[in-house]
Design a protein around this motif. Structure first.
Motif, short mmCIF file in Angstrom:
data_model
loop_
_atom_site.label_atom_id
_atom_site.label_comp_id
_atom_site.label_asym_id
_atom_site.label_seq_id
_atom_site.Cartn_x
_atom_site.Cartn_y
_atom_site.Cartn_z
N VAL A 1 17.66 9.81 18.66
CA VAL A 1 17.36 11.21 18.44
C VAL A 1 18.50 11.84 17.64
O VAL A 1 19.67 11.58 17.92
N THR A 2 18.14 12.66 16.67
CA THR A 2 19.18 13.36 15.90
C THR A 2 19.24 14.81 16.37
O THR A 2 18.35 15.28 17.08
N LEU A 3 20.26 15.50 15.94
CA LEU A 3 20.47 16.87 16.42
C LEU A 3 19.29 17.79 16.11
O LEU A 3 18.81 18.49 17.01
N PRO A 4 18.78 17.82 14.87
CA PRO A 4 17.64 18.70 14.61
C PRO A 4 16.44 18.36 15.49
O PRO A 4 15.76 19.26 16.00
N VAL A 5 16.18 17.06 15.67
CA VAL A 5 15.04 16.66 16.51
C VAL A 5 15.27 17.09 17.95
O VAL A 5 14.37 17.59 18.63
N LYS A 6 16.52 16.93 18.40
CA LYS A 6 16.86 17.30 19.77
C LYS A 6 16.71 18.81 19.98
O LYS A 6 16.13 19.27 20.96
N ASN B 1 21.52 27.75 20.66
CA ASN B 1 22.30 28.59 19.74
C ASN B 1 23.66 27.97 19.46
O ASN B 1 24.12 27.94 18.31
N ALA B 2 24.31 27.48 20.51
CA ALA B 2 25.63 26.88 20.35
C ALA B 2 25.56 25.66 19.45
O ALA B 2 26.34 25.50 18.51
N ALA B 3 24.60 24.78 19.74
CA ALA B 3 24.47 23.56 18.94
C ALA B 3 24.18 23.91 17.48
O ALA B 3 24.75 23.32 16.55
N SER B 4 23.31 24.89 17.28
CA SER B 4 22.97 25.29 15.91
C SER B 4 24.19 25.86 15.19
O SER B 4 24.41 25.61 14.00
N THR B 5 24.99 26.64 15.94
CA THR B 5 26.20 27.21 15.34
C THR B 5 27.14 26.11 14.86
O THR B 5 27.71 26.18 13.77
#
Lengths: 260, 363
Positions: free
Chosen positions: A209-214, A228-232
């Motif tokens: 799994v990659t970050l965008p998929v997660k 929000n934190a991960a996206s930041t």
């Protein structure tokens, strides 16, 4: 701390960053500043795993796609061969083909060749890497090609005239000239890979799994502050990469006229 | 300086591009060691192609090029004992001046200390000493050209090729650079081969000039011979200003040819015995005198009306149109400070010159 309470009119990106620091489960009211959700995200193992996967894919993709893209650009500029125009058009296809089609095609491809699953990390990610390289190297090629258009062929002649071999000319004259184009291309490849969702979604195995998929899978339930934190973090990495690339691109900006 | 030995021999060289274009057509010539040689011609005459064949960037379709006695047909440009100054100068933009000059030594594995020394020496030679640390974008056009010169000369080539080296400079700088190139050539004693479309450049700098047209060499001669004794209408017209008349041979006696030109009458001028039929009679504007009265019988004379006067400071051109509508240009030196050249438009007068100052052109 000013409480940007109810400032819903802020741009979405800013809002996303601001609410990643919001001490509240729900993204509605500002309740004070906190790093809590960064800690939480950091401690969410699946999120970190996805993040590491994403970085690994992006790094490998950037390296391979950049090399491929530069080689293709130089080959198309340097040589004449039968079917060159056709090849040039064909190579640009990944840029124009809808991502969804590319994703489905990739999925079908990996299913047909029977790509092995259950390999050790990072080989588990190899199919995503291959897919990413396939769609991002044309962007590098196009960027580098654009730079080559402005190349003065007499520089190449001059290099050879002064005794340099074909390789030395490439190494000392052509590649340094291309550097800004290569860096820009590499940056595009890196960001394309880091935030790609569609193609990754179709080619990712159950354990890769990659970050965008997660993030997508987390958002399906609700937009939590961890998201929000991960996206930041994703935004910050992209911005840093861009700033670095811009600094690399201007090597001659050092103050001139040292010897008056 | 030992002039005489050919350093470059071009033998029956032809260059074709595709089926239809013949850029260089059966050219044979020798360039001697230590001379300043110019390839002169209008654009598209094949002079640059010839130069690029000498440098090795183009291969002859036919014929052979020898440099210092060695056949060059299998030798790539990076192994030829010659260097070139390119029209765009081709100074490497990402390197300092010193790195530019040292580049040709670096790629052939000359030790670092020697590179620095020779680069500094070469920069001194072109009067750029102390500018080694600059980047090309901090230099003027003239300075960039000097970098290109230093970069080529530091390799100590047997021949230096210069492709339109002055075309990008403004008029004043171009004149200074002409003298500079001649000085440089004397200082280093290397054979210079220059390509130019500017006759002034070729005449003022070169020891010998090859005038080219349509891929062929029309005439190869020292500048003064080229100017005073052009061998064909093309060269006569291309080099300097020339008044050309069409006439025909009326008789031959020994070294003299008797010609007849409509409106000028019959007169004898020196020429080879083989001239016959239709010929061109040429006379330089500065050889023509203006007379108020009809000149003596031993001058060639034509009566006309001044149609235009062009003042150039040091000299003036007076254009006289005769009864048949031909315009004859006359160059007058403005020797005195007052009221030169002393003729005005509409004046009726005689243009006259000595028969032996005119030239017989059979081709």
């Amino acid at each position: 701390m000013d409480a940007p309470d109810g400032r819903r009119d802020l741009p979405p990106i800013i809002l996303l960053v601001v609410y990643s620091f919001n001490d509240s489960r729900r993204n509605i009211v500002w309740r004070g500043f906190t790093f809590k959700y960064y800690e939480k995200a950091w401690n969410t193992e699946s999120l970190i795993e996805a993040f590491v996967n994403s970085l690994a894919i992006a790094v490998v993709n950037t390296a391979v796609a950049t090399i491929l893209g530069v080689l293709v650009a130089i080959a198309l500029w340097r040589f004449r061969f039968p079917g060159k125009a056709a090849y040039e058009g064909f190579m640009m296809l990944p840029i124009v083909i809808p991502e969804i089609c590319m994703g489905v095609a990739m999925m079908a491809f990996f299913a047909r060749v029977g790509w092995p699953t259950g390999l050790p990390w990072p080989l588990t990610l190899s199919n995503i890497m291959i897919a990413h390289i396939a769609f991002s190297f044309p962007f590098v090629a196009v960027t580098v090609r654009g730079r080559l258009v402005g190349f003065n062929r007499e520089l190449e002649d001059a290099s050879k005239d002064l005794g340099a071999s074909e390789w030395q000319t490439m190494r000392y004259i052509v590649l340094p000239y291309l550097r800004p184009g290569i860096i820009a291309g590499a940056l595009i490849a890196f960001t394309l890979s880091l935030d790609d969702f569609v193609i990754t979604f179709f080619t990712a195995g159950p354990n890769s799994v990659t970050l965008p998929v997660k993030i997508f899978s987390m958002v399906r339930f609700s937009v939590t502050p961890e998201v929000n934190a991960a996206s930041t973090v994703l935004i910050v990495i992209t911005v840093i990469a861009t700033v670095l690339a811009m600094r690399f691109q201007s090597p001659s900006r050092r103050a001139g006229g040292e010897e008056g | 300086m030992a002039e005489g030995q050919p350093i470059i021999r071009i033998r029956e060289v032809t260059k074709r591009f595709g089926q239809t274009v013949t850029a260089v057509d059966d050219v044979s010539l020798d360039i001697r060691e230590g001379e300043f040689f110019a390839l002169l011609g209008p654009s598209g005459c094949g002079k640059t192609t010839l130069l690029r064949m000498i440098a090795g960037f183009e291969t002859p379709s036919e014929g052979q090029i020898l440099i210092d006695g060695q056949d060059m047909s299998k030798v790539p440009p990076n192994r030829r004992p010659i260097n070139m100054v390119f029209q765009s100068y081709a100074v490497f933009p990402h390197m300092t001046v010193a790195d530019n000059v040292g580049y040709g030594l670096k790629v052939t594995n000359v030790p670092k200390a020697e590179i620095r020394e020779r680069a500094e020496e070469a920069l001194e030679l072109v009067k750029l000493g102390g500018l080694g640390g600059r980047k090309p974008d901090q230099l003027s056009g003239g300075q960039r050209q000097r970098v290109a010169l230093a970069r080529a000369l530091v390799k100590r080539p047997k021949v230096l090729l210069l492709d339109e080296p002055l075309s990008a400079l403004d008029a004043k700088l171009r004149e200074a650079m002409q003298l500079e190139l001649v000085r440089l050539q004397h200082a280093v004693g290397i054979t210079f081969v220059i390509v130019t479309h500017d006759q002034n450049e070729a005449l003022s700098m070169a020891n010998r000039v090859a005038v080219m047209e349509h891929g062929r060499v029309r005439q190869l001669a020292p500048p003064s011979e080229l100017y005073e004794f052009p061998n064909c209408r093309f060269v006569a017209d291309f080099i300097g200003k020339m008044n050309l008349f069409e006439g025909r041979v009326a008789g031959i006696s020994g070294e003299e040819v008797l010609v007849e030109v409509k409106g000028l009458g019959r007169f004898s001028l020196p020429g080879e015995g083989e001239a016959s039929g239709e010929v061109g009679i040429a006379v330089r504007p500065e050889k023509v005198r203006l007379r108020r009265e009809k000149p003596d019988e031993d001058m060639v004379a034509v009566h006309g009306k001044v149609s235009e006067v062009a003042y150039y400071g040091g000299s003036s051109f007076v254009y006289v149109t005769d009864e048949t509508g031909r315009t004859i240009s006359v160059n007058l030196q403005n020797e005195a400070r007052t009221a030169e050249p002393g003729v005005t438009i509409g004046d009726e007068l005689w243009c006259a010159w000595k028969p032996r100052d005119s030239l017989l052109l059979s081709t």
